[in-house]
Design a protein around this motif. Structure first.
Motif, short mmCIF file in Angstrom:
data_model
loop_
_atom_site.label_atom_id
_atom_site.label_comp_id
_atom_site.label_asym_id
_atom_site.label_seq_id
_atom_site.Cartn_x
_atom_site.Cartn_y
_atom_site.Cartn_z
N GLU A 1 0.80 -1.32 0.07
CA GLU A 1 0.03 -0.05 0.08
C GLU A 1 0.79 1.18 -0.03
O GLU A 1 0.52 2.24 -0.55
CB GLU A 1 -0.88 -0.08 1.09
CG GLU A 1 -1.79 1.32 1.25
CD GLU A 1 -2.37 1.00 2.71
OE1 GLU A 1 -2.90 2.11 3.07
OE2 GLU A 1 -2.82 0.17 3.33
N ARG B 1 2.64 1.80 -3.13
CA ARG B 1 1.86 2.33 -4.36
C ARG B 1 1.31 3.73 -4.21
O ARG B 1 1.30 4.52 -5.12
CB ARG B 1 0.46 1.55 -4.41
CG ARG B 1 0.59 0.18 -4.83
CD ARG B 1 -0.80 -0.53 -4.92
NE ARG B 1 -0.54 -2.07 -5.18
CZ ARG B 1 -1.55 -2.92 -5.38
NH1 ARG B 1 -2.70 -2.46 -5.14
NH2 ARG B 1 -1.19 -4.29 -5.61
N ALA C 1 -0.99 1.48 -9.63
CA ALA C 1 -2.08 0.67 -9.10
C ALA C 1 -1.83 -0.67 -9.60
O ALA C 1 -1.24 -0.71 -10.80
CB ALA C 1 -3.49 1.29 -9.69
N ASP C 2 -2.43 -1.80 -8.87
CA ASP C 2 -2.24 -3.06 -9.30
C ASP C 2 -3.16 -3.33 -10.42
O ASP C 2 -4.27 -2.71 -10.72
CB ASP C 2 -2.40 -3.84 -8.24
CG ASP C 2 -2.20 -5.31 -8.31
OD1 ASP C 2 -2.92 -6.11 -7.67
OD2 ASP C 2 -1.32 -5.69 -9.06
N ASN D 1 -5.39 -5.59 -10.36
CA ASN D 1 -6.79 -5.90 -10.12
C ASN D 1 -7.35 -4.85 -9.13
O ASN D 1 -8.48 -5.27 -8.82
CB ASN D 1 -6.51 -7.22 -8.99
CG ASN D 1 -5.82 -8.51 -9.67
OD1 ASN D 1 -6.25 -8.53 -10.92
ND2 ASN D 1 -5.07 -9.24 -9.08
N ASP D 2 -6.72 -3.70 -9.10
CA ASP D 2 -7.46 -2.79 -8.44
C ASP D 2 -8.26 -2.00 -9.48
O ASP D 2 -8.28 -1.88 -10.44
CB ASP D 2 -6.32 -1.61 -8.00
CG ASP D 2 -5.21 -2.08 -7.02
OD1 ASP D 2 -5.98 -3.03 -5.97
OD2 ASP D 2 -4.33 -1.43 -6.53
#
Length: 105
Positions: free
Chosen positions: A84, A87, A93-94, A96-97
């Motif tokens: 976290e 980022r 951002a990932d 999956n975000d």
């Protein structure tokens, strides 16, 4: 002579009562309203209570920060917190975000 003695017998005690009443009034007024009086004491107690509330809030915030620092600096690093923070710092951002873009005003 008799009138003078009678006036002196009336006015002298009256004068003493007025002077002693004024002196007592002076001390009572300062005991209530002076810089170390009862009202000032109440104000100081209210300020002390307010500062204790601020101190408790700051102690809670400090404990929160200490817990977060211990999670990152400890022998076992919390991977979610580290991810976290990375980022946030990198602005990434990932895959999956879910990213919601808000229009700027």
């Amino acid at each position: 002579m008799v009138i003078r003695r009678r006036l002196r017998a009336i006015f002298f005690p009256l004068f003493l009562y007025c002077v002693s009443g004024a002196a007592a009034g002076y001390f009572v007024w300062h005991a209530l309203n002076g810089e170390r009086g009862l009202k000032a004491n109440d104000e100081h107690q209210a300020r002390i209570a307010q500062l204790h509330g601020q101190l408790d809030a700051l102690k809670a915030e400090s404990a929160t920060w200490r817990r977060r620092i211990d999670l990152v600096n400890g022998a076992i690093v919390d991977r979610d917190l580290l991810d976290e923070q990375a980022r946030v710092v990198l602005g990434r951002a990932d895959k999956n975000d879910l990213v919601v873009m808000l229009p700027s005003k």
